[in-house]
Design an enzyme around this catalytic site. Structure first.
Site, PDB file in Angstrom:
ATOM      1  N   SER A 185      -2.753  13.794 -73.762  1.00 44.07           N
ATOM      2  CA  SER A 185      -2.790  14.952 -74.647  1.00 44.07           C
ATOM      3  C   SER A 185      -3.878  14.895 -75.714  1.00 44.07           C
ATOM      4  O   SER A 185      -4.217  15.918 -76.293  1.00 44.07           O
ATOM      5  CB  SER A 185      -1.432  15.131 -75.313  1.00 44.07           C
ATOM      6  OG  SER A 185      -1.107  13.988 -76.069  1.00 44.07           O
ATOM      7  N   HIS A 213       1.922  17.752 -70.184  1.00 41.05           N
ATOM      8  CA  HIS A 213       0.746  18.610 -70.360  1.00 41.05           C
ATOM      9  C   HIS A 213       0.114  19.022 -69.032  1.00 41.05           C
ATOM     10  O   HIS A 213      -0.914  19.689 -69.028  1.00 41.05           O
ATOM     11  CB  HIS A 213      -0.301  17.911 -71.238  1.00 41.05           C
ATOM     12  CG  HIS A 213       0.065  17.910 -72.696  1.00 41.05           C
ATOM     13  ND1 HIS A 213      -0.207  18.975 -73.527  1.00 41.05           N
ATOM     14  CD2 HIS A 213       0.704  16.988 -73.456  1.00 41.05           C
ATOM     15  CE1 HIS A 213       0.231  18.709 -74.748  1.00 41.05           C
ATOM     16  NE2 HIS A 213       0.792  17.501 -74.731  1.00 41.05           N
ATOM     17  N   LYS A 243       6.358  23.063 -73.407  1.00 40.06           N
ATOM     18  CA  LYS A 243       4.910  23.286 -73.534  1.00 40.06           C
ATOM     19  C   LYS A 243       4.513  24.531 -72.743  1.00 40.06           C
ATOM     20  O   LYS A 243       4.774  25.634 -73.210  1.00 40.06           O
ATOM     21  CB  LYS A 243       4.173  22.016 -73.177  1.00 40.06           C
ATOM     22  CG  LYS A 243       4.438  21.005 -74.298  1.00 40.06           C
ATOM     23  CD  LYS A 243       3.773  19.697 -74.218  1.00 40.06           C
ATOM     24  CE  LYS A 243       4.102  18.929 -75.489  1.00 40.06           C
ATOM     25  NZ  LYS A 243       4.436  17.528 -75.268  1.00 40.06           N
TER      26      LYS A 243
HETATM   27  C1  LIG Z   1       5.375  16.616 -75.820  1.00 42.33           C
HETATM   28  C2  LIG Z   1       5.578  15.479 -74.923  1.00 42.33           C
HETATM   29  C3  LIG Z   1       6.862  14.966 -74.689  1.00 42.33           C
HETATM   30  C4  LIG Z   1       8.070  15.467 -75.426  1.00 42.33           C
HETATM   31  O1  LIG Z   1       8.465  16.724 -74.976  1.00 42.33           O
HETATM   32  P1  LIG Z   1       9.451  17.619 -75.850  1.00 42.33           P
HETATM   33  O2  LIG Z   1      10.057  18.528 -74.860  1.00 42.33           O
HETATM   34  O3  LIG Z   1       8.624  18.317 -76.870  1.00 42.33           O
HETATM   35  O4  LIG Z   1      10.461  16.712 -76.459  1.00 42.33           O
HETATM   36  C5  LIG Z   1       6.992  13.927 -73.791  1.00 42.33           C
HETATM   37  N1  LIG Z   1       5.919  13.409 -73.165  1.00 42.33           N
HETATM   38  C6  LIG Z   1       4.669  13.872 -73.372  1.00 42.33           C
HETATM   39  C7  LIG Z   1       3.517  13.260 -72.634  1.00 42.33           C
HETATM   40  C8  LIG Z   1       4.459  14.914 -74.264  1.00 42.33           C
HETATM   41  O5  LIG Z   1       3.222  15.365 -74.465  1.00 42.33           O
END
Ligand SMILES: *Cc1c(COP(=O)(O)O)cnc(C)c1O
Length: 395
Positions: A185, A213, A243
């Protein structure tokens, strides 16, 4: 309040403030769409993870309302008591179809999904090889499992092969897992899944891909695993619904056997109330929209390409991203903070990302163009980038 606690908090708060690691939190006046309002001032929003605009899509909102009307505001219990509503089953079937797997399990967030899923399978007799840039929730999930954690250099396949070989030859572990983000990310680079799968086959590694992502972005929306056609070789396809899907929740998609095990063992599934019906309904609608209209994912990539090209032409270093994630790399931490503050003041909402989230001297402002930005919004953002960059002598 306890004096011990007060002393601890005063000292620690002063410490983080001194290090510049304590930032005030901005409050949005309304929804987190392509334009946002903060303190009554409208800004072009390049900081969200709402890649496809589903967080504010009218049909997704309607689906949340409809599911809430039918099933209620809350699920009423944890999944294994009687908090499994028909809409949760429908969601899991939909996720399995979306990911091309036999089955799926939904969690309340991506974070607790990683915590629950890793620790349900890995134990203190096991080892986990983990990319050094993996997300915090992966790191915490690995720690919770009490398996031995072996850090692997970022996307370094020779390092992975060597450490996998050593781990196998040591004879100390019952199982060995390799765990990685599908898309990283901070830089927007993609894990080398074809080579990872090859190494995993050679050393009998369990493969766990966190595609937070990648889902909704890569593989026409189905994610990095589908992008490389490796559904049969990746054991855990983990993802988030917060996301690109635009709502909230996490999941693992995989074999029927794996999902049965996770449903009987993973602690957030057993001991934390299930997703709200509204969230489940909204997610199902978002996936439907994404699959029936490929133009939505295409618009994301078009906008990202358009925006990246203009930033490069303006003279910015945007790193090695292979995805819509667009870092503008500045290096110096202070410079990065000042630059971001000026962009925000001029009307582009971005987040500075500095050490310890990225290495020292690798400060950057991260941009997240989405499918629902107009070209006009992106043009306006670029012109603000040019103005601030010139004023500060960066470009
Ligand atoms: C954002 C993210 C998470 C957490 O996801 P949420 O649903 O916001 O708790 C887990 N792993 C990665 C790689 C992320 O970017």
């Amino acid at each position: 309040m306890s004096d011990v606690l007060t002393r601890f908090l005063s000292q620690k708060l002063a410490e983080v403030k001194e290090k510049g690691l304590y930032s005030p939190i901005d409050v949005l006046d309304g929804a987190n769409g392509p334009l946002i309002s903060i303190d009554g001032k409208e800004k072009i929003n390049l900081a969200s993870n709402n890649y496809l605009g589903f967080a504010t899509h009218p049909a997704v909102i309607q689906a949340a309302n409809d599911a809430t009307t039918i099933y209620g505001a809350g699920a009423g219990a944890v999944r294994t008591i009687n908090g499994t509503l028909a809409i949760h089953e429908e969601l899991e079937q939909r996720l399995a179809r979306f990911k091309w797997t036999e089955a799926a399990i939904a969690f309340q967030s991506g974070f607790n999904c990683n915590m629950g899923a890793i620790s349900a399978v890995m134990t203190k007799n096991d080892a986990i090889l983990s990319d050094e840039l993996n997300h915090a929730s992966i790191i915490d999930g690995c720690r919770l499992s009490r398996a031995e954690i072996i850090r692997v250099k970022h996307s370094d396949m020779a390092d992975l092969a060597q450490k996998a070989k050593q781990a196998v030859e040591s004879g100390r572990y019952d199982k060995i897992m390799y765990i990685t983000d599908g898309v990283f990310s901070m830089d927007g680079d993609v894990a080398n899944l074809p080579e990872i799968v090859e190494i995993a086959e050679k050393y009998q590694l369990i493969v766990y891909v966190d595609d937070a992502h990648g889902s909704g972005v890569m593989g026409q929306g189905a994610g990095t695993v589908k992008h490389f056609g490796l559904q049969a070789s990746v054991d855990f396809q983990m993802g988030t619904l917060s996301k690109a899907i635009g709502v909230v929740g996490g999941y693992v998609a995989g074999s029927r056997q794996l999902i049965s095990w996770l449903k009987s063992q993973s602690r957030p599934f057993l001991f934390s109330t299930s997703l709200t019906p509204g969230a489940a309904g909204a997610v199902i609608k978002a996936i439907d929209l994404m699959e029936t209209d490929p133009g939505i994912v295409t618009a994301l990539w078009d906008n990202a390409a358009y925006f990246k090209e203009k930033l490069i032409a303006a003279g910015y270093d945007i790193g090695v991203s292979e995805t819509p994630i667009t870092p503008v790399i500045l290096g110096d931490e202070k410079l990065t903070q000042t630059f971001a503050a000026k962009l925000i003041a001029e009307g582009v909402y971005v987040k500075p990302i500095v050490f310890p989230t990225v290495p020292l001297g690798a400060g950057r402002v991260r941009n997240m163009p989405t499918a629902v930005h107009t070209k006009q919004m992106l043009d306006e953002a670029v012109s603000i980038y040019k103005k601030v960059g010139r004023d500060m002598g960066i470009i």
